[in-house]
Design an enzyme around this catalytic site. Structure first.
Site, short mmCIF file in Angstrom:
data_model
loop_
_atom_site.label_atom_id
_atom_site.label_comp_id
_atom_site.label_asym_id
_atom_site.label_seq_id
_atom_site.Cartn_x
_atom_site.Cartn_y
_atom_site.Cartn_z
N GLN A 187 -25.33 -78.65 -18.69
CA GLN A 187 -24.69 -79.52 -18.16
C GLN A 187 -23.10 -78.56 -17.92
OE1 GLN A 187 -22.97 -82.70 -18.20
NE2 GLN A 187 -20.96 -81.72 -18.16
N THR A 188 -22.43 -78.94 -16.52
CA THR A 188 -21.33 -78.24 -16.29
C THR A 188 -20.44 -79.24 -15.59
OG1 THR A 188 -20.26 -76.39 -15.19
CG2 THR A 188 -22.15 -77.39 -14.10
N ARG A 189 -19.17 -78.83 -15.96
CA ARG A 189 -17.95 -79.56 -15.26
C ARG A 189 -16.92 -78.35 -14.60
NH1 ARG A 189 -13.87 -80.83 -20.21
NH2 ARG A 189 -15.24 -80.33 -21.80
N HIS A 193 -18.53 -68.90 -14.24
CA HIS A 193 -18.35 -67.28 -14.26
C HIS A 193 -19.42 -66.59 -14.70
CE1 HIS A 193 -17.66 -68.21 -18.52
NE2 HIS A 193 -16.52 -68.92 -18.45
N HIS A 196 -21.02 -68.07 -17.89
CA HIS A 196 -22.07 -69.40 -17.84
C HIS A 196 -23.45 -68.81 -17.24
CE1 HIS A 196 -18.18 -71.48 -16.94
NE2 HIS A 196 -18.66 -71.94 -18.18
N GLY A 281 -23.20 -75.66 -25.39
CA GLY A 281 -22.28 -74.67 -25.47
C GLY A 281 -21.15 -74.69 -26.65
N ARG A 282 -20.45 -73.80 -26.49
CA ARG A 282 -19.29 -73.94 -27.38
C ARG A 282 -18.31 -74.90 -27.08
NH1 ARG A 282 -14.41 -72.07 -28.05
NH2 ARG A 282 -13.81 -71.01 -30.20
N ASP A 283 -17.93 -75.86 -28.12
CA ASP A 283 -17.08 -77.07 -27.82
C ASP A 283 -17.60 -77.74 -26.63
OD1 ASP A 283 -15.05 -78.60 -28.31
OD2 ASP A 283 -13.40 -77.51 -27.03
N ALA A 285 -18.00 -80.66 -24.25
CA ALA A 285 -17.75 -81.80 -23.86
C ALA A 285 -16.43 -82.12 -24.87
CB ALA A 285 -18.70 -83.20 -23.90
#
Ligand SMILES: [Zn+2]
Lengths: 378, 75
Positions: A187-189, A193, A196, A281-283, A285
């Site tokens: 998932q990404t927004r 970099h 990622h 991932g970390r934090d 959403a």
């Protein structure tokens, strides 16, 4: 292939001219673009097993237990808010046409109209009632009633990226054709970099395929614009990803910024796309300091019945001593050797029209982003 | 909204010896009660019975493959 959530991929489509015309004769409710996209998500199975807007029993169970009334994991309410006036004009059993501008998007069979407590909703879903939280602010603007019932899609809403638009039925066929038995969803927004990229490639090492699934939809000020995210990934794929084990498709739904609860929701949608694994991932959403960095990892322990396997990642950084991209689990060196992939730093440089250092962002990716006058949502 | 909403819990009997064994086992874990542990384990087991998915029809699958080829996802 992994079963869709609840066992069956939902499909509720009726693209016949007859139904579209009949919609013009029905009572109307208007929906915005994000709502239209979620109607399509229901109808094409992204939100399986949901067949429409939640009725009260499901809605209340989701708030209270993070599960539907049949005990299936589900953490984010999928609802349609209506005004007092609409409530008085509609009754249970009615069929209503949902219009986006002049296009009939869907039919809704009104099963139930009910009230809800926004404060309780905010506390349960967002873990805060602060209107500094964008999800809460959004919720407070909603109308006073909710309408529940099954929907049928009449028209796909418009998309800016038709060539990247895949539905679960399509990804499932795609993964099968590629011979991928295990697929990890990302998932990404963000534009990617190097940090990622390492997370994705570390996960891909253990499965057959990687499905990058950027979320396109309403975002907050300062987020990367949708076009930029796509262009950046195109560049990354072209130069750094193996074609036979990675693919990219978009998901159009808004960010809720509900942190842990949204992480579960994100995992469920990717299960419906056919992913067997999901990167958390970390934090994940999260927004501001509303959630702890690993709250979105912990919530998965409440869902032993989710079936899609979460892969928990800590942040990667560059270690000068190791001479490579690492994380705190595999690198013993102190903070003096670390170069963090700072989103803020990268943003600053991009806004000045400069390429971030190669250690942080691939030059091809930076160039793709710098083609845009302003890469960020204003 | 909270009014009239009944708490949806019920009681299941298990042997006292098993209860005590679980009580000992969950000490020092994240589980706060035997009930929450039992719920967790049952959900995990029940989820195993999810029905296998029905495959798409041949025509459906061909139509999808066509689109995937047109978009460049498949050769
Ligand atoms: Zn090191």
């Amino acid at each position: 292939m992994i079963s869709p959530h609840g066992g069956k991929l939902i499909e509720r489509l009726d693209f016949s001219e007859k139904s579209r015309e009949e919609a013009n004769e029905l009572p109307r409710l208007s929906v915005n673009l994000d709502e239209s996209r979620d109607l399509a998500n229901i109808a094409h199975g992204v939100f399986s097993p949901l067949e429409g807007y939640m009725v009260r029993e499901d809605f209340e169970n989701v708030l209270e237990d993070g599960r539907l009334a049949n005990d299936l994991p589900w953490t984010i309410p999928i609802t349609k808010d209506i005004s007092e006036e609409d409530k008085n004009r509609l009754k249970e059993g009615d069929t209503v046409a949902l219009f986006y501008n002049d296009t009939p998007i869907a039919l809704l069979n009104v099963e139930e109209i009910y009230t809800y407590d926004k404060k309780e909703y905010a506390e349960k879903v967002f873990r805060t009632t602060s209107i500094e939280h964008p999800g809460v602010a959004n919720l407070m603007k909603k109308k006073e009633y909710l309408v529940g019932g099954k929907i049928t899609l009449l028209n796909d809403p418009p998309t800016k990226f038709p060539q990247y638009k895949l539905w679960p039925k399509e990804t499932r066929v795609l993964f099968k054709e590629k011979g991928w038995k295990t697929v990890v969803g990302f998932q990404t927004r963000n534009a990617p970099h190097v940090g990622h990229e390492y997370v994705q490639k570390a996960a891909l090492t253990f499965v057959d395929g990687l499905f990058i699934n950027p979320l396109i939809g309403k975002k907050k000020k300062g987020d990367f614009r949708d076009e930029v995210i796509i262009a950046a990934y195109d560049a990354l794929f072209e130069h750094y990803y193996p074609k036979n084990s990675a693919t990219l498709g978009i998901l159009e739904t808004e960010m809720r910024y509900a942190g842990p609860r949204e992480a579960i929701f994100h995992a469920i949608m990717r299960k419906n796309f056919g992913c067997t694994h999901f990167i958390v991932g970390r934090d994940h959403a999260g927004v501001g300091n509303f959630y702890g960095p690993f709250d979105a990892h912990e919530i998965f322990y409440e869902y032993p019945d989710l079936k899609i396997e979460p892969l928990f990642f800590r942040s990667f950084y560059y270690c000068k001593k190791c001479g490579s991209v690492v994380n705190d689990k595999i690198c013993p060196h102190g903070p003096e050797f670390r170069v963090n992939f700072s989103g803020t730093k990268i943003r600053e440089l991009l806004l000045k029209g400069e390429r971030p250092p190669e250690l942080m962002m691939r030059p091809e990716v930076a160039d793709a982003i710098l083609q845009f006058d302003n890469p960020f949502v204003e | 909204m909270t009014e009239g909403k009944e708490k949806k819990y019920t009681t299941v009997s298990i042997p006292t010896t098993l209860f005590k064994k679980i009580e000992r086992r969950i000490k020092g874990t994240g589980f706060t009660s035997v009930s929450s542990y039992v719920t967790y384990v049952l959900r995990e087991i029940i989820a195993e019975d999810e029905v296998p998915e029905e495959p798409f029809s041949k025509e459906d699958e061909e139509r999808v493959k066509e689109r995937l080829r047109a978009l460049g996802y498949l050769e």
